[in-house]
Design an enzyme around this catalytic site. Sequence first.
Site, PDB file in Angstrom:
ATOM      1  N   GLY A  11      46.538  22.390  50.016  1.00 17.55           N
ATOM      2  CA  GLY A  11      45.739  23.730  50.138  1.00 17.55           C
ATOM      3  C   GLY A  11      45.318  23.916  51.805  1.00 17.55           C
ATOM      4  O   GLY A  11      45.166  23.168  52.610  1.00 17.55           O
ATOM      5  N   MET A  12      44.254  25.534  51.757  1.00 15.15           N
ATOM      6  CA  MET A  12      44.079  25.299  53.000  1.00 15.15           C
ATOM      7  C   MET A  12      42.637  24.057  53.834  1.00 15.15           C
ATOM      8  O   MET A  12      43.747  23.675  54.548  1.00 15.15           O
ATOM      9  CB  MET A  12      43.203  26.726  53.272  1.00 15.15           C
ATOM     10  CG  MET A  12      42.856  27.393  55.218  1.00 15.15           C
ATOM     11  SD  MET A  12      42.032  28.759  54.339  1.00 15.15           S
ATOM     12  CE  MET A  12      40.675  28.530  53.741  1.00 15.15           C
ATOM     13  N   LEU A  13      41.878  24.074  52.700  1.00 15.40           N
ATOM     14  CA  LEU A  13      41.264  22.543  53.089  1.00 15.40           C
ATOM     15  C   LEU A  13      41.714  21.030  53.249  1.00 15.40           C
ATOM     16  O   LEU A  13      41.781  20.311  54.140  1.00 15.40           O
ATOM     17  CB  LEU A  13      39.835  22.907  52.375  1.00 15.40           C
ATOM     18  CG  LEU A  13      38.422  21.353  52.844  1.00 15.40           C
ATOM     19  CD1 LEU A  13      38.584  21.657  54.087  1.00 15.40           C
ATOM     20  CD2 LEU A  13      37.573  21.321  51.408  1.00 15.40           C
ATOM     21  N   ASP A  44      49.832  17.788  37.707  1.00 17.07           N
ATOM     22  CA  ASP A  44      48.998  19.536  37.555  1.00 17.07           C
ATOM     23  C   ASP A  44      47.772  19.080  36.708  1.00 17.07           C
ATOM     24  O   ASP A  44      47.328  18.408  35.302  1.00 17.07           O
ATOM     25  CB  ASP A  44      49.976  20.001  36.217  1.00 17.07           C
ATOM     26  CG  ASP A  44      49.081  21.679  36.175  1.00 17.07           C
ATOM     27  OD1 ASP A  44      47.786  21.476  36.211  1.00 17.07           O
ATOM     28  OD2 ASP A  44      50.902  22.224  35.637  1.00 17.07           O
ATOM     29  N   ILE A  45      46.386  19.536  37.620  1.00 14.34           N
ATOM     30  CA  ILE A  45      45.815  18.609  36.453  1.00 14.34           C
ATOM     31  C   ILE A  45      44.982  19.769  35.811  1.00 14.34           C
ATOM     32  O   ILE A  45      44.169  19.161  34.905  1.00 14.34           O
ATOM     33  CB  ILE A  45      43.921  18.927  37.425  1.00 14.34           C
ATOM     34  CG1 ILE A  45      43.453  20.430  37.743  1.00 14.34           C
ATOM     35  CG2 ILE A  45      44.444  18.144  38.653  1.00 14.34           C
ATOM     36  CD1 ILE A  45      42.290  20.567  38.575  1.00 14.34           C
ATOM     37  N   ALA A  68      41.669  23.998  43.293  1.00 10.97           N
ATOM     38  CA  ALA A  68      41.030  24.695  42.158  1.00 10.97           C
ATOM     39  C   ALA A  68      42.034  26.090  42.388  1.00 10.97           C
ATOM     40  O   ALA A  68      43.019  26.499  43.015  1.00 10.97           O
ATOM     41  CB  ALA A  68      40.161  25.013  43.119  1.00 10.97           C
ATOM     42  N   THR A  70      41.253  29.793  43.099  1.00 10.98           N
ATOM     43  CA  THR A  70      40.605  30.198  44.142  1.00 10.98           C
ATOM     44  C   THR A  70      40.706  31.215  44.633  1.00 10.98           C
ATOM     45  O   THR A  70      39.843  32.514  44.720  1.00 10.98           O
ATOM     46  CB  THR A  70      40.652  29.322  45.672  1.00 10.98           C
ATOM     47  OG1 THR A  70      41.954  29.722  45.730  1.00 10.98           O
ATOM     48  CG2 THR A  70      40.335  28.184  46.049  1.00 10.98           C
ATOM     49  N   TYR A 133      34.848  32.933  38.912  1.00  4.85           N
ATOM     50  CA  TYR A 133      35.167  31.491  39.576  1.00  4.85           C
ATOM     51  C   TYR A 133      33.650  30.612  39.471  1.00  4.85           C
ATOM     52  O   TYR A 133      33.914  29.366  39.698  1.00  4.85           O
ATOM     53  CB  TYR A 133      35.394  32.092  40.910  1.00  4.85           C
ATOM     54  CG  TYR A 133      35.628  31.081  42.011  1.00  4.85           C
ATOM     55  CD1 TYR A 133      36.608  29.965  41.608  1.00  4.85           C
ATOM     56  CD2 TYR A 133      34.464  31.448  42.598  1.00  4.85           C
ATOM     57  CE1 TYR A 133      37.226  29.164  43.292  1.00  4.85           C
ATOM     58  CE2 TYR A 133      34.064  30.313  44.096  1.00  4.85           C
ATOM     59  CZ  TYR A 133      35.888  29.580  44.131  1.00  4.85           C
ATOM     60  OH  TYR A 133      35.898  28.424  45.025  1.00  4.85           O
TER      61      TYR A 133
END
Length: 291
Positions: A11-13, A44-45, A68, A70, A133
Amino acid sequence: MRRILVIGAMGMLGRDLVRMLRSSKGVNSREGLEVVGWDIDEIDIRQEGTTQAKIEQLRPDLVINLAAYTDVDGCEANREEAFRVNAKGMKHVALGAKACGAKVAYLSTDYVFDGRKREPYLESDSPNPLNVYGQTKLEGERYLQEQVEDYLIIRTQWLYGRYGRNFVSSILRQAKERKTLTIVDDQTGSPTYTVDLSRAILTLIDRNSRGIYHVANRDACTWYTFGQAILELSQVEGVSIVPISSSALGRPAVRPPYSVLNTQKLEQETGMSLRHWSEALKEYLGEVNFK
Ligand SMILES: NC(=O)c1ccc[n+]([C@@H]2O[C@H](COP(=O)([O-])OP(=O)(O)OC[C@H]3O[C@@H](n4cnc5c(N)ncnc54)[C@H](OP(=O)(O)O)[C@@H]3O)[C@@H](O)[C@H]2O)c1
């Protein structure tokens, strides 16, 4: 050998954080540190059994859960799915970590607050999320606190970074297509660069910090002011921005009008303070080619 597992690594972060964990030297030397980055293809959480089994098999010392759902507006339409990923997913990760005695760090959000306080939120302030969210991320926080004693919850906000679509890239794309943009001017927060956030996460990990921490770049603005700064610093000419209200925009998810995070706990305990959001933005714009 210490082993850190980052979930949501693509992901981005995640991409900034994993790169930094692998390359930089923090407060403590990271020699002998193994960093494992997993994303949805590896774990896959939402799947309770396999999530726990995979974590137990890897036996990490620390699990950082960034995975997440998001899409804040998407969460409104897909409430069940948001709950499965953001809340139950965190629980599954926590159970796996608990079974092998690992510490867990979780990235959470300013959207756990309702924005009525009108001054920066402390870690001890009561959450009251306005949207799905925020509700599901808060549930995730609570599952983690229930399951794992040694936890670190980092609440952050308004992220942008090199590796994902975000507000900055979206404004610059729109500025190429239109002469007039409309941006909401009644939500206040702190735009936060994923590189700066990653450094703060590293610091908190190195110090073995526990509990809840608020982390964001310094000072605050509205999305409208943020948009103006993006165009100005990018030297975009001939494009104007019209401020509008959130109700005029009519997005499915209600956002808090004011969700600035008070970061004094981070500053006092670690001596670290993140730079002003506009300085971070300037560096980001200088590094990324939006042509
Ligand atoms: N972005 C923000 O402004 C912001 C603000 C506050 C807090 N945060 C929190 O910070 C964290 C990182 O945010 P981000 O913007 O970097 O998010 P992101 O770019 O959406 O990254 C999340 C990663 O998790 C993966 N993922 C989704 N569902 C999964 C599942 N069931 N199992 C495993 N992996 C899964 C995603 O894969 P796909 O892309 O394939 O779905 C994606 O690679 C999140 O926990 C978020 O809630 C973000």
